[in-house]
Enzyme design. Sequence first.
Site, mmCIF file in Angstrom:
data_model
loop_
_atom_site.group_PDB
_atom_site.id
_atom_site.type_symbol
_atom_site.label_atom_id
_atom_site.label_comp_id
_atom_site.label_asym_id
_atom_site.label_seq_id
_atom_site.Cartn_x
_atom_site.Cartn_y
_atom_site.Cartn_z
ATOM 1 C CD GLU A 38 -1.879 3.720 1.650
ATOM 2 O OE1 GLU A 38 -1.235 3.109 2.527
ATOM 3 O OE2 GLU A 38 -2.784 4.544 1.904
ATOM 4 C CD GLU B 32 -6.387 8.361 2.968
ATOM 5 O OE1 GLU B 32 -6.414 7.699 4.015
ATOM 6 O OE2 GLU B 32 -5.407 9.059 2.611
#
Length: 270
Positions: free
Chosen positions: A153, A158
């Site tokens: 990933e 974020e």
Amino acid sequence: MIKNCVCLQKWQKLALQVIINISVLSLPGCAIAKPPGTGWQMTFHDEFNGTTLNTHKWNTCYWWATTGCKLNGDMEIQWYQTDDVITRKGKLRLRAQRRSMNGYNYTAGMVSSHDKYSFKYGYIEMRAKMPKGSGLWPAFWLIPQRRNVWPPELDVMEYLGHDPQGVYMTIHYKTANGKANSGTYWNGPDFSADYHTFAMQWEPDRIVWYIDGVERKRYEVAANIPAEPLYIVANLAVGSAWKNMPPDRTTFPKYYLIDYIRVWQRKSGR
């Protein structure tokens, strides 16, 4: 006749690309982004200029669902819904709201390009404005086109709504002993006050993260870098994430505003 049709198709394709480039360049503050160096070509972009989401490019759930979904194991407490994905005035608006549905007290929006677009190596960039408020967790990330596989990933960005000046950039990978990650927290301006660009250059031997065009993180352990097609996810989760900051009564509704998402790849095919 066949030759004439082929020529016409080539002309139509060229004309369409010219129209796309002109329309993008004409947007205020929205010139076509370019990755560092030369030898790149754009292979995917969405400027979100229509009145509805382009479903040829995006899904509004993960691949295992269509009418509603969530990602188990991440402390998320929302139920993703299509009507929380709104295209308006040249922006993709992913909304989080307090609404009871399917046993959850919140709903929110997400988009995913699984089975519609994936890529191996390249430069990906988003221009967006973050929401502010406890319990909000917008992200912009890449995961394998292959199903039921994790990691790898790549988290381009974020953000946690209780900390409007912080951004996380992370790679998740497998090791001989299991799973690991390498992440960086960067403290910058208030990302909820205005639009900023978040980008990542993914190469076989390195990954470089950029915020507003400036390098903020670099990872160069080639053995841990994904070497398979990944697809794009942009989502607005609700929950306590890893900082144990749950939603409060003043948070909702809130919007994760995305101006564009673009991908460039090297013309050599690497």
